[in-house]
Scaffold this motif. Structure first.
Motif, PDB file in Angstrom:
ATOM      1  N   GLY A   8       0.816  -1.208   0.000  1.00  0.00           N
ATOM      2  CA  GLY A   8       0.000   0.000   0.000  1.00  0.00           C
ATOM      3  C   GLY A   8       0.847   1.254   0.000  1.00  0.00           C
ATOM      4  N   GLU A   9       1.956   1.262   0.759  1.00  0.00           N
ATOM      5  CA  GLU A   9       2.863   2.400   0.738  1.00  0.00           C
ATOM      6  C   GLU A   9       3.413   2.618  -0.672  1.00  0.00           C
ATOM      7  N   GLY A  10       3.712   1.525  -1.359  1.00  0.00           N
ATOM      8  CA  GLY A  10       4.218   1.651  -2.724  1.00  0.00           C
ATOM      9  C   GLY A  10       3.201   2.279  -3.654  1.00  0.00           C
ATOM     10  N   PHE A  11       1.929   1.887  -3.519  1.00  0.00           N
ATOM     11  CA  PHE A  11       0.895   2.474  -4.357  1.00  0.00           C
ATOM     12  C   PHE A  11       0.730   3.976  -4.069  1.00  0.00           C
ATOM     13  N   ILE A  12       0.860   4.367  -2.801  1.00  0.00           N
ATOM     14  CA  ILE A  12       0.750   5.787  -2.447  1.00  0.00           C
ATOM     15  C   ILE A  12       1.891   6.594  -3.092  1.00  0.00           C
ATOM     16  N   LEU A  13       3.109   6.047  -3.002  1.00  0.00           N
ATOM     17  CA  LEU A  13       4.236   6.742  -3.622  1.00  0.00           C
ATOM     18  C   LEU A  13       4.062   6.843  -5.134  1.00  0.00           C
ATOM     19  N   LEU A  14       3.559   5.776  -5.763  1.00  0.00           N
ATOM     20  CA  LEU A  14       3.299   5.840  -7.198  1.00  0.00           C
ATOM     21  C   LEU A  14       2.265   6.913  -7.520  1.00  0.00           C
ATOM     22  N   LEU A  15       1.224   6.996  -6.701  1.00  0.00           N
ATOM     23  CA  LEU A  15       0.191   8.007  -6.929  1.00  0.00           C
ATOM     24  C   LEU A  15       0.746   9.421  -6.798  1.00  0.00           C
ATOM     25  N   VAL A  16       1.595   9.663  -5.772  1.00  0.00           N
ATOM     26  CA  VAL A  16       2.202  10.986  -5.587  1.00  0.00           C
ATOM     27  C   VAL A  16       3.070  11.336  -6.793  1.00  0.00           C
ATOM     28  N   GLY A  17       3.870  10.380  -7.260  1.00  0.00           N
ATOM     29  CA  GLY A  17       4.721  10.646  -8.416  1.00  0.00           C
ATOM     30  C   GLY A  17       3.917  10.979  -9.649  1.00  0.00           C
ATOM     31  N   VAL A  18       2.831  10.253  -9.875  1.00  0.00           N
ATOM     32  CA  VAL A  18       1.992  10.510 -11.051  1.00  0.00           C
ATOM     33  C   VAL A  18       1.364  11.901 -10.966  1.00  0.00           C
ATOM     34  N   ILE A  19       0.897  12.282  -9.757  1.00  0.00           N
ATOM     35  CA  ILE A  19       0.297  13.611  -9.580  1.00  0.00           C
ATOM     36  C   ILE A  19       1.321  14.712  -9.870  1.00  0.00           C
ATOM     37  N   LEU A  20       2.538  14.533  -9.386  1.00  0.00           N
ATOM     38  CA  LEU A  20       3.579  15.533  -9.645  1.00  0.00           C
ATOM     39  C   LEU A  20       3.903  15.632 -11.125  1.00  0.00           C
ATOM     40  N   PHE A  21       3.980  14.494 -11.811  1.00  0.00           N
ATOM     41  CA  PHE A  21       4.232  14.511 -13.250  1.00  0.00           C
ATOM     42  C   PHE A  21       3.123  15.246 -13.986  1.00  0.00           C
ATOM     43  N   CYS A  22       1.880  14.964 -13.619  1.00  0.00           N
ATOM     44  CA  CYS A  22       0.757  15.612 -14.290  1.00  0.00           C
ATOM     45  C   CYS A  22       0.766  17.121 -14.035  1.00  0.00           C
ATOM     46  N   GLY A  23       1.070  17.526 -12.791  1.00  0.00           N
ATOM     47  CA  GLY A  23       1.124  18.959 -12.489  1.00  0.00           C
ATOM     48  C   GLY A  23       2.223  19.662 -13.252  1.00  0.00           C
ATOM     49  N   ALA A  24       3.390  19.026 -13.362  1.00  0.00           N
ATOM     50  CA  ALA A  24       4.486  19.631 -14.103  1.00  0.00           C
ATOM     51  C   ALA A  24       4.155  19.762 -15.581  1.00  0.00           C
ATOM     52  N   TRP A  25       3.528  18.716 -16.124  1.00  0.00           N
ATOM     53  CA  TRP A  25       3.162  18.776 -17.551  1.00  0.00           C
ATOM     54  C   TRP A  25       2.126  19.862 -17.801  1.00  0.00           C
ATOM     55  N   TYR A  26       1.145  19.962 -16.903  1.00  0.00           N
ATOM     56  CA  TYR A  26       0.104  20.978 -17.070  1.00  0.00           C
ATOM     57  C   TYR A  26       0.695  22.387 -16.969  1.00  0.00           C
ATOM     58  N   THR A  27       1.603  22.581 -16.013  1.00  0.00           N
ATOM     59  CA  THR A  27       2.215  23.889 -15.821  1.00  0.00           C
ATOM     60  C   THR A  27       3.034  24.303 -17.036  1.00  0.00           C
ATOM     61  N   LEU A  28       3.733  23.333 -17.627  1.00  0.00           N
ATOM     62  CA  LEU A  28       4.625  23.647 -18.736  1.00  0.00           C
ATOM     63  C   LEU A  28       3.865  23.878 -20.045  1.00  0.00           C
ATOM     64  N   ASN A  29       2.838  23.053 -20.317  1.00  0.00           N
ATOM     65  CA  ASN A  29       2.196  23.059 -21.621  1.00  0.00           C
ATOM     66  C   ASN A  29       0.888  23.836 -21.675  1.00  0.00           C
ATOM     67  N   VAL A  30       0.226  23.975 -20.551  1.00  0.00           N
ATOM     68  CA  VAL A  30      -1.087  24.607 -20.572  1.00  0.00           C
ATOM     69  C   VAL A  30      -1.069  25.989 -19.942  1.00  0.00           C
ATOM     70  N   SER A  31      -0.411  26.081 -18.794  1.00  0.00           N
ATOM     71  CA  SER A  31      -0.465  27.342 -18.042  1.00  0.00           C
ATOM     72  C   SER A  31       0.908  27.968 -17.921  1.00  0.00           C
ATOM     73  N   SER A  32       1.618  28.041 -19.050  1.00  0.00           N
ATOM     74  CA  SER A  32       2.947  28.666 -19.009  1.00  0.00           C
ATOM     75  C   SER A  32       2.881  30.146 -18.717  1.00  0.00           C
ATOM     76  N   ASP A  33       1.692  30.761 -18.865  1.00  0.00           N
ATOM     77  CA  ASP A  33       1.578  32.186 -18.577  1.00  0.00           C
ATOM     78  C   ASP A  33       1.600  32.472 -17.094  1.00  0.00           C
ATOM     79  N   TRP A  34       1.617  31.415 -16.253  1.00  0.00           N
ATOM     80  CA  TRP A  34       1.758  31.647 -14.812  1.00  0.00           C
ATOM     81  C   TRP A  34       3.131  32.250 -14.499  1.00  0.00           C
ATOM     82  N   PHE A  35       4.109  31.879 -15.311  1.00  0.00           N
ATOM     83  CA  PHE A  35       5.459  32.341 -15.022  1.00  0.00           C
ATOM     84  C   PHE A  35       5.588  33.826 -15.394  1.00  0.00           C
TER      85      PHE A  35
END
Length: 625
Positions: A8-35
């Protein structure tokens, strides 16, 4: 459960990593005007840091979930929080705070050529810091939850250790009370203590069953006449048992000890019977709340008295060299795994009716002194009755053998019935001895079958039997009346070297493939093939007919050969039909032949003048066309 927690700890870490990847991709490709403009280098550094943290989180989670090399000890052990976990939490909080502040500042409206509203910017920074504090609070809540879980886990282990110690003490004490020097009442009480302990602790059931089986394996001599056994059997069976076990021990104290020990053993057997009785419904669920599922029985060399396992469910059972005194009731029993009854001795009635053997069953060299009932049994895997002895009536009516069945060298002293039995695998009766009547009426042999070297000492019936594959009776001796009336042979059949001492009936039989009757000896009684149908070649080469050979109404759709055959009595082919002409090359007939009712095939006759030299006594003449 601890292993599941580790995963279960492994699944939680996988979920956190996936969320971070998705947030980084969204920030870079969709909301680059935030910077804000001019700060791209600093923001790219933060973006790469988030990617690194997400990658590490995914790798760590995957190791916990998919790594087969992780040991059980590592999974069960409580591990302290690693330094990189704290660092990752700090990075996440900082990243969330930074993203929130920048997003809020980017949405503050700025007049053309102006510096913006300082109050709004200040409020945006405060709100971003509040979001960061919230993220930190969530992480702190998770740490508190982990601390609470560790506290509950420690309490659970403490209670579990206390329970295990108590169970071990009760278990040890009850096992000690089963000692041979204990009073019988104490031993029965210890058995009931073990029963209650197993009922309350499912993980200890198999161990307790092993203890009970070990007690039943202890050497034991039955008391004479078994008068202390509850009389659940008919009077004639009780009287037969008394004849089997005459009274030899007249010493009162010895008799008392044996009778007391018998009561203890009956209690042990009753415990097994009560808790292996499933009483399953149509959905396969046990209605008996006292049922112990998945139990294995090891009763090697045990002495069992009136053993009742009817309608029970057993995982694996071993009764090798066991001795069953009185009734052995296995009716309706389901054996999930292998069953071993090799060299077992069942001295009373044996009832296996409607039993189900889901794996292999072994009855090699078993002895059945009284009647045995295998009617409607279902053998899903192979079964071996090799070298077994059946001294009383035996029935396998309506049984189903899905695997290979071997009765090689078995001995059937009393009447035996295989009516409507289905043999779906290869069947072997080689070197068997049927000393009384045997009945295979309406049986079906789906695979190759062998009856080589069998001795049928009494009336043998194969009425309406169906042989779907090849079968051989080579070297078999039929000492009494034999009947295959209405049987159907779909594949080749061999009777080479068979001896029929009495009358034999193949009336109405259908041979769909080639049949071999070479070197067969038919006795002084009538051999009847009336209305038999031969759809393929029929070979009676070198056969010897001592009595009447009756082929009236037979239908021969392929070649028929009696080359080298000997006819000591009359023969009749009246109303027989031949697709091709039969052959009697080298055949001979005894002289004189005065019976005017004798009917030979067209153009064949006995030439009285053409005498033949033969080893048989009397005068013989050749058949000519």
């Amino acid at each position: 459960m601890r292993q599941r927690t580790y995963r279960g700890e492994g699944f939680i870490l996988l979920l956190v990593g996936v969320i971070l990847f998705c947030g980084a991709w969204y920030t870079l490709n969709v909301s680059s005007d935030w910077f804000p403009s001019g700060d791209w280098f600093r923001h790219w550094i933060l973006y790469i840091s988030v990617i690194i943290v997400a990658t590490l989180s995914c790798i760590s989670g995957a190791r916990r979930v998919f790594s087969p090399s992780a040991s059980i000890d590592k999974r069960n052990a409580v591990r302290p929080i690693r330094w990189w976990v704290i660092a990752a939490c700090v990075v996440v909080v900082a990243g969330v705070t930074w993203i929130a502040i920048n997003w809020l500042l980017a949405n503050v409206s700025t007049p053309a050529g102006g510096a913006g509203n300082p109050t709004l910017k200040l409020e945006s920074i405060k709100t971003g810091l509040t979001v960061g504090a919230g993220a930190g609070a969530v992480i702190a809540l998770g740490l508190n939850a982990r601390r609470q879980w560790l506290t509950e886990r420690t309490q659970e282990h403490t209670e579990q250790d206390a329970t295990e110690r108590r169970v071990t003490e009760l278990y040890t004490k009850a096992a000690e009370q089963l000692g041979a020097d204990k009073d019988p009442v104490v031993r029965m009480a210890s058995l009931h203590s073990l029963e209650r302990l197993a009922q309350d602790n499912p993980e200890h059931r198999q161990t307790i069953v092993k203890i009970i089986c070990a007690y039943l394996r202890m050497p034991f001599t039955c008391p004479p006449n078994l008068t202390s056994v509850p009389n659940r059997l008919p009077r004639e069976i009780v009287n037969r048992r008394r004849r089997i076990f005459p009274s030899r021990d007249r010493h009162p104290s010895s008799l008392k000890v044996k009778r007391q020990e018998l009561q203890v053993r009956l209690t042990a057997q009753a415990i097994l019977s009560d808790h292996l009785y499933a009483d399953k419904n149509r959905f396969g669920r046990a209605r008996n709340i006292r049922f112990w599922d998945g139990m294995e029985l090891d009763l090697t060399e045990a002495t069992l008295v009136d053993f009742d396992l009817s309608s029970c469910h057993v995982s694996k059972a071993t009764f090798t060299r066991s001795q069953f005194v009185g009734l052995a009731d296995f009716s309706g029993t389901v054996f999930e795994e292998d069953v071993w009854l090799d060299d077992a001795h069942i001295q009373g009635l044996a009832d296996f009716s409607e039993a189900v053997f889901k794996s292999s069953a072994h009855f090699w060299a078993s002895r059945f002194d009284d009647g045995v009932n295998f009617s409607e049994c279902h053998f899903i895997d192979e079964v071996k009755f090799g070298d077994a002895t059946f001294r009383d009536a035996c029935t396998f009516d309506n049984a189903i053998f899905e695997g290979n069945a071997s009765f090689e060298k078995s001995r059937f002293i009393a009447p035996t019935a295989f009516e409507s039995v289905k043999f779906k695998g290869e069947t072997t009766f080689n070197a068997c001895a049927f000393e009384s009547e045997c009945d295979f009426t309406s049986a079906a042999f789906d695979a190759a079958s062998k009856f080589e070297g069998v001795h049928f000492g009494n009336f043998c019936k194969f009425w309406d039997t169906t042989f779907w594959s090849s079968i051989t009776f080579e070297g078999t001796l039929f000492s009494n009346l034999t009947s295959f009336m209405g049987a159907t042979f779909h594949e080749s059949i061999r009777f080479d070297g068979v001896v029929f001492l009495k009358e034999v009936h193949f009336t109405g039989v259908t041979f769909r493939q080639v049949c071999w009757f070479r070197f067969v000896e038919f006795g002084d009684h009538e051999c009847r093939f009336e209305r038999a149908t031969f759809r393929a070649d029929a070979r009676f080469d070198d056969a010897f007919f001592h009595g009447l050979a009756n082929f009236q109404g037979g239908r021969f759709m392929s070649s028929l050969r009696f080359n080298g055959a000997s006819f000591a009595s009359r023969i009749s082919f009246a109303e027989a039909k031949f697709e091709t002409g039969p052959r009697f090359d080298g055949a001979i007939a005894r002289l004189p032949r005065t019976d005017i009712s004798e009917m030979w095939p067209a153009r064949w006759r006995v030439d009285d003048a053409l005498l033949a030299e033969t080893r048989h006594s009397g005068s013989w003449a050749r058949l000519v066309r």
